[in-house]
Structures are given as structure tokens and as C-alpha cells.
Design a protein around this motif. Structure first.
Motif, short mmCIF file in Angstrom:
data_model
loop_
_atom_site.label_atom_id
_atom_site.label_comp_id
_atom_site.label_asym_id
_atom_site.label_seq_id
_atom_site.Cartn_x
_atom_site.Cartn_y
_atom_site.Cartn_z
N THR A 113 9.26 3.43 14.30
CA THR A 113 9.50 2.11 13.72
C THR A 113 8.54 1.83 12.57
OG1 THR A 113 10.40 1.18 15.77
CG2 THR A 113 9.50 -0.38 14.18
N LEU A 114 7.25 2.07 12.80
CA LEU A 114 6.26 1.79 11.76
C LEU A 114 6.42 2.73 10.57
CD1 LEU A 114 2.98 0.97 13.74
CD2 LEU A 114 4.87 -0.52 13.05
N GLN A 115 6.88 3.96 10.84
CA GLN A 115 7.11 4.88 9.73
C GLN A 115 8.17 4.31 8.79
OE1 GLN A 115 9.23 8.51 10.55
NE2 GLN A 115 8.25 9.61 8.87
N GLN A 116 9.24 3.75 9.35
CA GLN A 116 10.29 3.20 8.50
C GLN A 116 9.83 1.96 7.76
OE1 GLN A 116 14.29 2.87 9.74
NE2 GLN A 116 14.36 4.86 10.74
N TYR A 117 9.02 1.12 8.41
CA TYR A 117 8.47 -0.04 7.69
C TYR A 117 7.54 0.42 6.57
CZ TYR A 117 10.33 -3.66 10.76
OH TYR A 117 11.17 -4.52 11.43
N GLY A 118 6.78 1.48 6.84
CA GLY A 118 5.90 1.99 5.81
C GLY A 118 6.66 2.47 4.60
N GLN A 119 7.85 3.02 4.82
CA GLN A 119 8.66 3.49 3.70
C GLN A 119 9.05 2.34 2.79
OE1 GLN A 119 8.97 6.84 3.32
NE2 GLN A 119 9.66 6.23 1.26
N GLN A 120 9.17 1.13 3.37
CA GLN A 120 9.47 -0.04 2.55
C GLN A 120 8.36 -0.28 1.53
OE1 GLN A 120 10.44 -3.53 4.88
NE2 GLN A 120 11.89 -2.42 6.18
N LEU A 121 7.11 -0.07 1.97
CA LEU A 121 5.99 -0.22 1.05
C LEU A 121 6.05 0.81 -0.07
CD1 LEU A 121 3.19 -1.21 0.10
CD2 LEU A 121 2.18 0.35 1.79
N PHE A 122 6.23 2.07 0.29
CA PHE A 122 6.21 3.12 -0.72
C PHE A 122 7.43 3.06 -1.64
CE2 PHE A 122 3.69 4.98 2.87
CZ PHE A 122 2.46 4.86 2.24
N ASP A 123 8.55 2.55 -1.14
CA ASP A 123 9.74 2.40 -1.97
C ASP A 123 9.62 1.22 -2.93
OD1 ASP A 123 10.92 4.55 -0.75
OD2 ASP A 123 12.21 3.37 0.59
N SER A 124 8.69 0.31 -2.66
CA SER A 124 8.55 -0.88 -3.50
C SER A 124 8.03 -0.55 -4.89
CB SER A 124 7.58 -1.88 -2.83
OG SER A 124 6.23 -1.41 -2.91
N GLY A 125 7.34 0.59 -5.02
CA GLY A 125 6.77 0.96 -6.31
C GLY A 125 5.49 0.22 -6.63
N LEU A 126 4.99 -0.59 -5.68
CA LEU A 126 3.78 -1.40 -5.93
C LEU A 126 2.52 -0.77 -5.36
CD1 LEU A 126 5.26 -4.94 -5.17
CD2 LEU A 126 4.80 -3.94 -7.41
N PHE A 127 2.69 0.31 -4.61
CA PHE A 127 1.51 0.94 -4.02
C PHE A 127 0.90 1.93 -5.00
CE2 PHE A 127 -0.43 4.41 -1.48
CZ PHE A 127 -1.49 3.67 -0.96
N ASP A 128 -0.37 1.71 -5.34
CA ASP A 128 -1.10 2.57 -6.27
C ASP A 128 -2.11 3.39 -5.47
OD1 ASP A 128 -2.66 3.78 -8.18
OD2 ASP A 128 -2.92 1.98 -9.41
N GLU A 129 -1.79 4.65 -5.21
CA GLU A 129 -2.65 5.46 -4.36
C GLU A 129 -4.00 5.74 -5.00
OE1 GLU A 129 -0.70 9.79 -5.53
OE2 GLU A 129 -0.53 9.03 -3.49
N MET A 155 -7.49 4.27 -2.10
CA MET A 155 -8.65 5.10 -1.80
C MET A 155 -9.56 4.50 -0.73
SD MET A 155 -8.46 7.86 -3.74
CE MET A 155 -10.12 8.43 -4.01
N LYS A 156 -8.97 4.05 0.34
CA LYS A 156 -9.73 3.41 1.42
C LYS A 156 -9.68 4.28 2.68
CE LYS A 156 -8.77 -1.15 -0.48
NZ LYS A 156 -10.02 -1.13 -1.24
N PRO A 157 -10.63 4.05 3.62
CA PRO A 157 -10.68 4.88 4.83
C PRO A 157 -9.67 4.47 5.89
CG PRO A 157 -12.47 3.30 4.88
CD PRO A 157 -11.79 3.13 3.55
N TYR A 158 -8.82 3.49 5.58
CA TYR A 158 -7.81 3.05 6.56
C TYR A 158 -6.44 3.02 5.90
CZ TYR A 158 -8.90 -1.40 4.24
OH TYR A 158 -9.14 -2.38 3.30
N CYS A 159 -5.44 3.06 6.77
CA CYS A 159 -4.05 3.21 6.34
C CYS A 159 -3.55 1.99 5.57
CB CYS A 159 -3.18 3.45 7.58
SG CYS A 159 -1.42 3.50 7.25
N PRO A 160 -2.87 2.19 4.43
CA PRO A 160 -2.34 1.06 3.68
C PRO A 160 -1.14 0.38 4.33
CG PRO A 160 -1.60 3.12 2.70
CD PRO A 160 -2.60 3.48 3.77
N VAL A 161 -0.56 1.04 5.34
CA VAL A 161 0.61 0.46 6.01
C VAL A 161 0.19 -0.34 7.24
CG1 VAL A 161 2.76 0.94 7.24
CG2 VAL A 161 2.16 2.25 5.20
#
Length: 288
Positions: free
Chosen positions: A148-164, A168-174
Motif C-alpha cells: 500500500t505504501l509503495q503505491q502511495y509513494g509512487q504518487q509522490l514520484f509521479d508528481s514531478g515535484l520530488f528533487d532527489e 539528501m536526508k537520512p530518512y525516507c521522503p515517502v
């Protein structure tokens, strides 16, 4: 070729090199089959405007933080029930099977929601009330929510707003969890951290401790380990005695193979802990 068949072929090649992994193979294949069976077919989009999401990421706030009530648990709750029968629970399986008989779906949803919110008191109370080992309960909850969380995370990465490059943080952006392992891809000057709670992938400094932010190269070491199953790396910190296990990859591992990588590197966890270093987490205690 389907994911499960690809996983089985990978294990066949692994067992040809070392038959001692056969018990681990059974646990992993069974887990992958459960996760695939309970992967959501569709999840509603979380309510965010682009401005809100950009502002949140800019403040270093994970995507799902504050949205725990909106997360759809339709697939996670039945997966929790299925996992109580998983052979990977070892000696704890009978206690989990007995417990789930007395739980309603709402009980399970409340527990999952508490885990998402980071309510340790609720989870600890549940474990105590049902006489469940807390460490194994943590693993069951994490895997219950993983697809479930993997699919929600894909919403973040599909948004085009995440700048990797910015994160650069020690915790997950999702989901905000710590990394479970690192992937080394080519000659990049970064490690790719992987989250074992939602399978997210983000960059982190190649030299640096994610636990205490130590950047002093004299207090940081890398141990290179070659085994029959692959080439691995342990990055250790002498300041906080934390470690990160890593694996050389050509490309990003899909979810089943991310879990495979975690399982196959359990020996690295044991080695690091025997040397006095401390992990963020390990699946090792499940296989007994």
C-alpha cells in the motif's frame, strides 16, 4: 516472466552456489506471494496541491506525514491476517494465528493506523495484551503496509515535484522511515538508500553516517565483502557505531528483489553486530 517466477529463478541460481539458503528461500518466496496477492489494484489520490506538496518537501517533511487518516487500508488489513500464517514468523506463528481469531477488521485497521502514526504506546500495548513478541509484530505491521505504501509513494514520484538532489536526508521522503540498505550503482558519488517500509529510493552521500550525520572520513570506514551471492559493502561509523549495509546493483531493485537483497545480506547484519555495530533494523530474527 512474472515477478514470482523471476524470484524463484533467482533463488535457484543462489542455491546452486550455497544450499544453506534453502530455508531463507522458502520464507522469502512465501512472503512475496502474499504481498503480490494483496497488492492494491487502485488507491485514491491523496489530497495535495502542488504548492502544498512542494512546501512540505521543502521543509523536509515526508509525503505521508499528516495524511495517515487518508491512507486506504483495504488491502493492508487482509494482508495482516495472511501474514499471521507466514512461516517467517517462526516460533511466534501460533501466537499470531491465535490472536487474529479474536480481532475484528476494525481492530486491525486501528492497529495499522496507530503504526502509521508512530503510536508506539498503542503497538506496545497490543503486543503485551496478546502476548506477542514486539519485534516480530513490528515486522508483520511493516509488511502488511508495504504494498500500500509503495503505491502511495509512487504518487509522490509521479508528481514531478520530488528533487532527489535536494532531499539528501537520512530518512525516507515517502514515509519517514530510516533506510534499510543501500544500493551502489556504478560510479555515482551517492548511495541510493532503499526504504523497507515503502520501497522508496533516494540519494544520500556516499561518505557520511545517516544516524549521527558524521562526515569525518577518519571516523568512517567501508568494509568490502565478496560472497558467493554477490559483492557487498558495510559502511560503519566509529562515532555512533551504526552501520549501513550495501549491495552493488546495475539498476534499482523492484520490491520482491529489494526484500531478497535484505534477506540475502543477513550475514552482513550478523557480522556487523558481532563487531559491535548497531543496525536500524533486520529481518534476521524472523527466520529460526
Amino acid at each position: 516472466m512474472g515477478q514470482i517466477e523471476a524470484v524463484k529463478k533467482m533463488w535457484q541460481r543462489t542455491l546452486e552456489k550455497n544450499k544453506q539458503y534453502k530455508p531463507v528461500m522458502k520464507v522469502h518466496v512465501e512472503l512475496v506471494e502474499m504481498l503480490e496477492m494483496h497488492t492494491p489494484s487502485h488507491l485514491p489520490q491523496l489530497s495535495f496541491t502542488e504548492t502544498e506538496l512542494a512546501g512540505k518537501l521543502g521543509q523536509g517533511i515526508p509525503f505521508l506525514e499528516g495524511k495517515e487518516k487518508e491512507i486506504d487500508l483495504t488491502s493492508a488489513a487482509p494482508l495482516f491476517v495472511a501474514l499471521t500464517k507466514w512461516s517467517g514468523l517462526g516460533k511466534a506463528k501460533s501466537a499470531f494465528k491465535s490472536t487474529v481469531k479474536h480481532l475484528s477488521e476494525q481492530d486491525i485497521r486501528d492497529l495499522l493506523r496507530g503504526w502509521l502514526k508512530g503510536d508506539e504506546a498503542q503497538v506496545t500495548h497490543f503486543a503485551s495484551r496478546h502476548q506477542l513478541p514486539i519485534d516480530v509484530l513490528h515486522i508483520v505491521l511493516r509488511y502488511s503496509l508495504l504494498p500500500t505504501l509503495q503505491q502511495y509513494g509512487q504518487q509522490l514520484f509521479d508528481s514531478g515535484l520530488f528533487d532527489e538532489e535536494f532531499w539528501m536526508k537520512p530518512y525516507c521522503p515517502v514515509c519517514g522511515d530510516r533506510q534499510g540498505l543501500a544500493e551502489f550503482r556504478g560510479d555515482e558519488r551517492f548511495r541510493h538508500f532503499r526504504c523497507l517500509s515503502c520501497a522508496a529510493d533516494w540519494k544520500y552521500w556516499r561518505i557520511g553516517c545517516p544516524y549521527c550525520d558524521n562526515r569525518n572520513h577518519e571516523q568512517l570506514s567501508s568494509w568490502f565483502i565478496q560472497e558467493e551471492t554477490g559483492h557487498y559493502q558495510l559502511d560503519v561509523c566509529e562515532r555512533c557505531h551504526g552501520y549501513v549495509k550495501g549491495i552493488n546493483k546495475i539498476e534499482r531493485s523492484s520490491l520482491p528483489f529489494l526484500i531478497f537483497d535484505d534477506f540475502i545480506t543477513m550475514s552482513l547484519d550478523l557480522f556487523a553486530q558481532e563487531k559491535g555495530y548497531h543496525p536500524y533494523g533486520t529481518t534476521q530474527q524472523l527466520i529460526q
